[in-house]
Design a protein around this motif. Structure first.
Motif, PDB file in Angstrom:
ATOM      1  N   SER A 199       0.802  -1.216   0.000  1.00 33.04           N
ATOM      2  CA  SER A 199       0.000   0.000   0.000  1.00 33.04           C
ATOM      3  C   SER A 199       0.841   1.276   0.000  1.00 33.04           C
ATOM      4  CB  SER A 199      -0.929  -0.005   1.221  1.00 33.04           C
ATOM      5  OG  SER A 199      -1.341   1.294   1.531  1.00 33.04           O
ATOM      6  N   GLY A 200       1.756   1.357   0.926  1.00 34.45           N
ATOM      7  CA  GLY A 200       2.539   2.583   1.039  1.00 34.45           C
ATOM      8  C   GLY A 200       1.884   3.649   1.909  1.00 34.45           C
ATOM      9  N   ARG A 201       0.615   3.484   2.233  1.00 35.30           N
ATOM     10  CA  ARG A 201      -0.067   4.470   3.082  1.00 35.30           C
ATOM     11  C   ARG A 201       0.460   4.385   4.511  1.00 35.30           C
ATOM     12  NH1 ARG A 201      -6.178   5.676   1.396  1.00 35.30           N
ATOM     13  NH2 ARG A 201      -5.443   7.642   2.293  1.00 35.30           N
ATOM     14  N   LYS A 202       0.460   5.521   5.172  1.00 35.46           N
ATOM     15  CA  LYS A 202       0.907   5.538   6.573  1.00 35.46           C
ATOM     16  C   LYS A 202      -0.037   4.715   7.441  1.00 35.46           C
ATOM     17  CE  LYS A 202       3.881   9.508   7.031  1.00 35.46           C
ATOM     18  NZ  LYS A 202       3.754  10.070   5.648  1.00 35.46           N
ATOM     19  N   GLU A 203      -1.338   4.860   7.190  1.00 34.43           N
ATOM     20  CA  GLU A 203      -2.333   4.137   7.998  1.00 34.43           C
ATOM     21  C   GLU A 203      -2.937   2.992   7.170  1.00 34.43           C
ATOM     22  OE1 GLU A 203      -3.217   5.058  11.158  1.00 34.43           O
ATOM     23  OE2 GLU A 203      -1.797   6.727  11.212  1.00 34.43           O
TER      24      GLU A 203
ATOM     25  N   HIS B  12       7.340   1.870   0.412  1.00 34.35           N
ATOM     26  CA  HIS B  12       7.284   3.266  -0.030  1.00 34.35           C
ATOM     27  C   HIS B  12       8.529   4.046   0.395  1.00 34.35           C
ATOM     28  CE1 HIS B  12       5.472   7.054  -1.195  1.00 34.35           C
ATOM     29  NE2 HIS B  12       5.785   7.548  -0.015  1.00 34.35           N
TER      30      HIS B  12
ATOM     31  N   ILE C 202      11.872   3.970  -4.690  1.00 32.56           N
ATOM     32  CA  ILE C 202      12.447   3.354  -5.888  1.00 32.56           C
ATOM     33  C   ILE C 202      11.730   3.871  -7.129  1.00 32.56           C
ATOM     34  CG2 ILE C 202      12.760   1.145  -7.074  1.00 32.56           C
ATOM     35  CD1 ILE C 202      12.888  -0.159  -4.316  1.00 32.56           C
TER      36      ILE C 202
ATOM     37  N   TYR D 256      -6.043  -3.180  -6.626  1.00 32.01           N
ATOM     38  CA  TYR D 256      -6.501  -2.127  -7.513  1.00 32.01           C
ATOM     39  C   TYR D 256      -6.823  -2.766  -8.857  1.00 32.01           C
ATOM     40  CZ  TYR D 256      -3.833   0.673  -4.124  1.00 32.01           C
ATOM     41  OH  TYR D 256      -3.310   1.223  -2.982  1.00 32.01           O
TER      42      TYR D 256
ATOM     43  N   PHE E 280      -2.777  -6.701  -7.845  1.00 27.45           N
ATOM     44  CA  PHE E 280      -2.067  -6.099  -6.709  1.00 27.45           C
ATOM     45  C   PHE E 280      -1.474  -4.744  -7.107  1.00 27.45           C
ATOM     46  CE2 PHE E 280       0.487  -9.233  -8.894  1.00 27.45           C
ATOM     47  CZ  PHE E 280       1.710  -8.634  -9.084  1.00 27.45           C
ATOM     48  N   SER E 281      -0.859  -4.077  -6.149  1.00 23.21           N
ATOM     49  CA  SER E 281      -0.496  -2.669  -6.357  1.00 23.21           C
ATOM     50  C   SER E 281       0.749  -2.488  -7.225  1.00 23.21           C
ATOM     51  CB  SER E 281      -0.255  -2.007  -5.006  1.00 23.21           C
ATOM     52  OG  SER E 281       0.942  -2.494  -4.432  1.00 23.21           O
ATOM     53  N   PRO E 282       0.820  -1.360  -7.922  1.00 19.80           N
ATOM     54  CA  PRO E 282       2.021  -1.047  -8.708  1.00 19.80           C
ATOM     55  C   PRO E 282       3.260  -0.895  -7.821  1.00 19.80           C
ATOM     56  CG  PRO E 282       0.370   0.725  -8.884  1.00 19.80           C
ATOM     57  CD  PRO E 282      -0.268  -0.375  -8.122  1.00 19.80           C
ATOM     58  N   LEU E 283       3.089  -0.390  -6.619  1.00 27.11           N
ATOM     59  CA  LEU E 283       4.222  -0.283  -5.689  1.00 27.11           C
ATOM     60  C   LEU E 283       4.842  -1.658  -5.492  1.00 27.11           C
ATOM     61  CD1 LEU E 283       5.907   1.274  -3.533  1.00 27.11           C
ATOM     62  CD2 LEU E 283       4.104   0.735  -1.886  1.00 27.11           C
TER      63      LEU E 283
ATOM     64  N   LYS F 238       4.390  -4.453  -7.443  1.00 27.35           N
ATOM     65  CA  LYS F 238       4.913  -5.036  -8.691  1.00 27.35           C
ATOM     66  C   LYS F 238       6.275  -4.428  -9.023  1.00 27.35           C
ATOM     67  CE  LYS F 238       4.406  -7.713 -12.423  1.00 27.35           C
ATOM     68  NZ  LYS F 238       5.475  -7.455 -13.376  1.00 27.35           N
ATOM     69  N   ASN F 239       6.402  -3.139  -8.801  1.00 31.08           N
ATOM     70  CA  ASN F 239       7.655  -2.458  -9.107  1.00 31.08           C
ATOM     71  C   ASN F 239       8.808  -3.002  -8.264  1.00 31.08           C
ATOM     72  OD1 ASN F 239       9.027  -0.320 -10.567  1.00 31.08           O
ATOM     73  ND2 ASN F 239       9.177   0.736  -8.589  1.00 31.08           N
TER      74      ASN F 239
END
Lengths: 191, 191, 191, 191
Positions: free
Chosen positions: C11-15, C42, C46, C83, C87-90, C92-93
């Protein structure tokens, strides 16, 4: 503690290339101490799954026999031909019948906790990979731990020599690795 | 120019919830001018695909009949129950048999260029979505243009009223949209 | 022999709700003796993978750091938001950068032989299941043994109480089972 | 009525083999009367999707620009490299950002009703097929009608001659067919 592996292919043909490939993995698994029961799904002569058949006549006797076999084994070795980018109807039919619930047994007991190794031989360059991928997805969904060490042999008409041995070193290594790993992984996970 | 749709479900049950759902889409497709042939795959009594059977006895007569039906129609409406995260063996078996090549006909002629609409009714919250996804992947691979406007009805035991109508507005809209769109898309693509 | 688990969310979100869910599995894994390194993807900042960037400037320093972390751990715990059915691009990257080959190391060493446990929290009824399925397929392809005991929590807005604990017994059990099993399976497979 | 196609590749490389392949399909689509806008996703310099970034600063300006471009076109031509059995993070990131909802616009308006054609060039024998399959699944989920007439070119290092033309007749035919069909299908479905 001996690892017990149930091995079968999704082809049903007498001279199935998938069974031929499977036999090589079975040989390696036995070398590593496994006890392997190999069956021909076609011989069980199971009708195509139909909910009315099940509710009317109950689970057919050969399905009950297969359910018992699944319960008695720790791991599955499955070789499947690919038809239209997925695995065979013979195989799907067996998996679906075997998964049918029976009173007194928790759901999917025939699958949960098992380890599986997947193989495919195919006439084209893709080596049945799409069939393996859809099968992996189905087994993941019913609680099977699928080893990522697949064996996928393309252009199967040229893959074996006259003695039935694989010609290509990559294929030989893949077969040996899967035979070894399924024993190791299943032994480990049974503890 | 009338759009001809071949409609079937993957259940085979006499009181199939998937057929019940399919009937609603068929009604909408007819309202928009389609000619719909609805068949029960179970009635064709096709053996499970086996390469030896095919090479020994040829393609069974009911498969030839189905191949002809596929060739005569422009579009497919397919409702499928989900078993173990994929569509039914009854359905996979029919698709695989119908796809078998015959001399003088280009490969996959029964599928290529067709439009398909997919439906699923299921007892749980997922509404058979995983079955639809695997079916979409298979149809994509054989040259069918699959409409993304799926109908996926979960908790099917509560989805219909006593008259057999869908209770939920979202479901009603999905059914109406698919019935309309499959006619529109097929008409357009036939030109 | 302590099992070393690398845990992160996509996710990368703080919460992040996915991290919140992941924390519960981590707690259980620790109870069963695992050493867990939790990172926030996050924070590594990268760039999106681009072959020209790689061939021009080499593998970015934070990717090298991640590659080292992957190599030092035996298992992965991955929670991912879904999404658009994947799964998320974060995530996959990171997976794609980490998989990039470096001279002197066999390909995919960062993944091969690892065990993974997958989680997803999502706002809708499907609980991120489609994202987990696509992630399973990708990990299967790079040599990771994915445990079928997933944790998929739908309607995440109502899933946790004020203390951040899961309300639902099924969810609690799924979390406890995955935490326990990833330690057991990884211990077993390391031997 | 001119068909408007938005074309891009998921590589981001300056000398992308996927873009090279895409250019051939674009040429055919133009021959059949399409207006094609070709963009380089890398040039938009979009940050990796992060919910906190979105809620804190809103949708980035280049994403808004892309959303507008998607809205203005009827069809998508997407070429993607395959990394680890799926499509590129650059591509997933753009699709996920573009799909983000904005007030006053129905969800997924950027995708729904569009037609897509998919391509892949890859260094190995599989020709990026697994990437195309995962991309098909994602697009199916967001309401895009994906044409089954894919272009998948394996061993791309040997696929083009010195003038940049495809050497192989099958590849040439696949490219010509997709270029023609995307115009035909989109024209038909716009009516």
């Amino acid at each position: 503690m001996t690892v017990k592996i149930l091995a079968f292919d999704g082809s049903g043909r007498k001279e199935s290339m998938n069974r031929k490939l499977l036999n090589h993995v079975i040989a390696h698994a036995k070398e590593h101490g496994a006890s392997v029961t190999q069956i021909n799904l076609h011989d069980y002569n199971i009708p195509i799954y139909n909910g009315d058949l099940e509710s009317g006549e109950g689970i057919p006797a050969p399905v009950t026999e297969l359910k018992k076999l699944f319960m008695e084994h720790d791991a599955l070795l499955i070789a499947t031909p690919e038809y239209n980018g997925s695995f065979s109807p013979l195989l799907k039919n067996v998996l679906d019948w075997v998964s049918r619930p029976v009173p007194g047994t928790p759901g999917l007991s025939e699958f949960k906790g098992k380890v599986a190794g997947l193989l495919s031989a195919a006439p084209g360059k893709l080596g049945g990979l799409r069939g393996i991928y859809q099968l992996n997805t189905v087994l993941f969904g019913v609680g099977v731990t699928v080893l990522p060490n697949i064996v996928s042999v393309g252009f199967y008409g040229e893959a074996f020599d006259d003695q039935g041995n694989l010609k290509n070193d990559n294929d030989k290594n893949a077969v040996a690795t899967l035979g070894k790993l399924i024993v190791k992984a299943t032994t480990a996970l049974k503890q």
